[in-house]
Design a protein around this motif. Structure first.
Motif, PDB file in Angstrom:
ATOM      1  N   ARG A 216      44.422  29.017  37.000  1.00 31.64           N
ATOM      2  CA  ARG A 216      45.848  29.634  36.721  1.00 31.64           C
ATOM      3  C   ARG A 216      46.233  30.596  37.296  1.00 31.64           C
ATOM      4  O   ARG A 216      45.141  31.179  37.938  1.00 31.64           O
ATOM      5  N   PRO A 217      47.305  30.564  38.424  1.00 32.49           N
ATOM      6  CA  PRO A 217      47.952  31.404  39.388  1.00 32.49           C
ATOM      7  C   PRO A 217      47.595  32.545  38.961  1.00 32.49           C
ATOM      8  O   PRO A 217      48.121  33.091  37.898  1.00 32.49           O
ATOM      9  N   ALA A 218      47.683  33.139  39.704  1.00 34.28           N
ATOM     10  CA  ALA A 218      47.480  35.102  39.162  1.00 34.28           C
ATOM     11  C   ALA A 218      48.423  35.306  39.586  1.00 34.28           C
ATOM     12  O   ALA A 218      49.110  36.126  38.329  1.00 34.28           O
ATOM     13  N   THR A 219      50.089  34.729  39.863  1.00 32.77           N
ATOM     14  CA  THR A 219      51.442  35.423  39.535  1.00 32.77           C
ATOM     15  C   THR A 219      51.731  34.100  38.035  1.00 32.77           C
ATOM     16  O   THR A 219      53.135  34.963  37.485  1.00 32.77           O
ATOM     17  N   ASP A 220      50.613  34.401  37.935  1.00 32.40           N
ATOM     18  CA  ASP A 220      51.396  33.266  36.235  1.00 32.40           C
ATOM     19  C   ASP A 220      51.471  34.528  35.192  1.00 32.40           C
ATOM     20  O   ASP A 220      49.959  34.209  34.867  1.00 32.40           O
ATOM     21  N   LYS A 221      52.505  34.444  35.054  1.00 31.90           N
ATOM     22  CA  LYS A 221      51.101  35.548  32.971  1.00 31.90           C
ATOM     23  C   LYS A 221      52.220  35.143  31.958  1.00 31.90           C
ATOM     24  O   LYS A 221      52.093  35.896  30.729  1.00 31.90           O
ATOM     25  N   THR A 222      52.743  33.808  32.080  1.00 30.09           N
ATOM     26  CA  THR A 222      53.226  32.807  31.044  1.00 30.09           C
ATOM     27  C   THR A 222      52.124  32.516  29.963  1.00 30.09           C
ATOM     28  O   THR A 222      52.302  32.910  28.549  1.00 30.09           O
TER      29      THR A 222
END
Length: 301
Positions: A216-222
């Motif tokens: 999961r990308p580090a920018t994905d906070k979902t």
């Protein structure tokens, strides 16, 4: 008493029977969502929301329970084994075909095709470390021979709300001469994945590989759900009989120097070998003496 001896799942997690029903229902919902028109991401997200709502489970409870069962592979395998049996029974009801590779192995009466897989038959991968990777390695035994070829096969099912489905399967066979043959495949949809290793004359030393799910990308906070189920893992070994190549007979090499170094004293003027009482060739001196004696014995006219 038997129930008290069985390891209990902590109450904050979904219990095994409820988890089995939840995963089964989601499989069914995923199949229905895949056949719907419109945005596929929206359909998948709606499917998991409806299943969770029906079971009275929150997204956070489901995510934490998946991680719990992943770290306890024996419990998860039992749950998913039951889920797979229920799905297979449902599929057979509608005339689903038997897995082609399993059919080949079961019908191999000569034993030339066998399943040599020693790892887990099913597994679950998440898109978060360290649950994103499953690796395996197994040494060759006496059932492996020169000329063996291999095919790895397994079924994949994605359970996710939205985002990109990305995974890679890798298989490598190392031989006794330390050469390696590799195969890999990307996994972006639910279905069957196969990896093939062709025939080789060398004997196998080791088989290894892995299945890895994209992080999961580090920018994905979902924290959206992204799970890859892998089941029915099979590694078929096909024995191929090696036919020896015909050898070309080479004519013996003749040492010409040995024949060219002949002593001229061994022959008379007509190139015929001269006899000797001791069964050896006459020397030039001996031949000349014999000629002089012969000349002296001639009568004088």
């Amino acid at each position: 008493m038997l129930a008290s001896c069985k390891p209990q799942v902590p109450s904050q997690y979904i219990q095994p029977d409820d988890m089995e029903d939840l995963i089964y229902d989601y499989h069914i919902a995923q199949g229905i969502a895949a056949q719907q028109m419109g945005n596929s991401d929206y359909n998948r997200r709606l499917a998991i929301e409806l299943v969770l709502k029906e079971h009275g489970i929150t997204q956070a409870d489901f995510d934490s329970s998946l991680v719990y069962y992943y770290t306890r592979a024996d419990r998860f395998q039992e749950i998913y084994k039951n889920v797979q049996s229920r799905l297979n029974a449902e599929a057979e009801k509608y005339g689903a075909a038997v897995n082609e590779l399993q059919n080949i192995i079961s019908n191999s009466t000569s034993g030339d095709t066998i399943d040599v897989w020693t790892g887990n038959r099913m597994l679950m991968l998440l898109n978060d470390r360290p649950y994103h990777l499953y690796s395996f390695s197994q040494k060759a035994d006496t059932t492996f021979h020169e000329g063996d070829s291999f095919m790895m096969s397994f079924n994949t099912t994605w359970l996710m709300q939205n985002g990109n489905r990305q995974a890679v399967a890798y298989l490598a066979v190392t031989y006794v001469n330390d050469s390696t043959t590799k195969a890999f495949s990307t996994i972006s949809s639910s279905g069957t994945t196969t990896l093939r290793i062709p025939y080789c004359k060398e004997r196998v030393k080791e088989i290894k590989g892995y299945v890895v799910c994209g992080i999961r990308p580090a920018t994905d906070k979902t924290n959206n759900l992204c799970v890859l189920f892998v089941d029915n893992i099979t590694l078929a070994k096909f024995r191929n009989k090696i036919i020896a190549e015909p050898q070309v007979l080479q004519r013996p090499q003749i040492d010409s120097a040995r024949f060219m170094k002949s002593d001229s004293a061994q022959y008379d003027s007509l190139r015929r070998p001269m006899p000797h009482p001791n069964n050896r060739p006459l020397t030039i001196g001996e031949v000349n003496r014999m000629r002089r004696i012969k000349e002296s014995n001639k009568p004088n006219n």
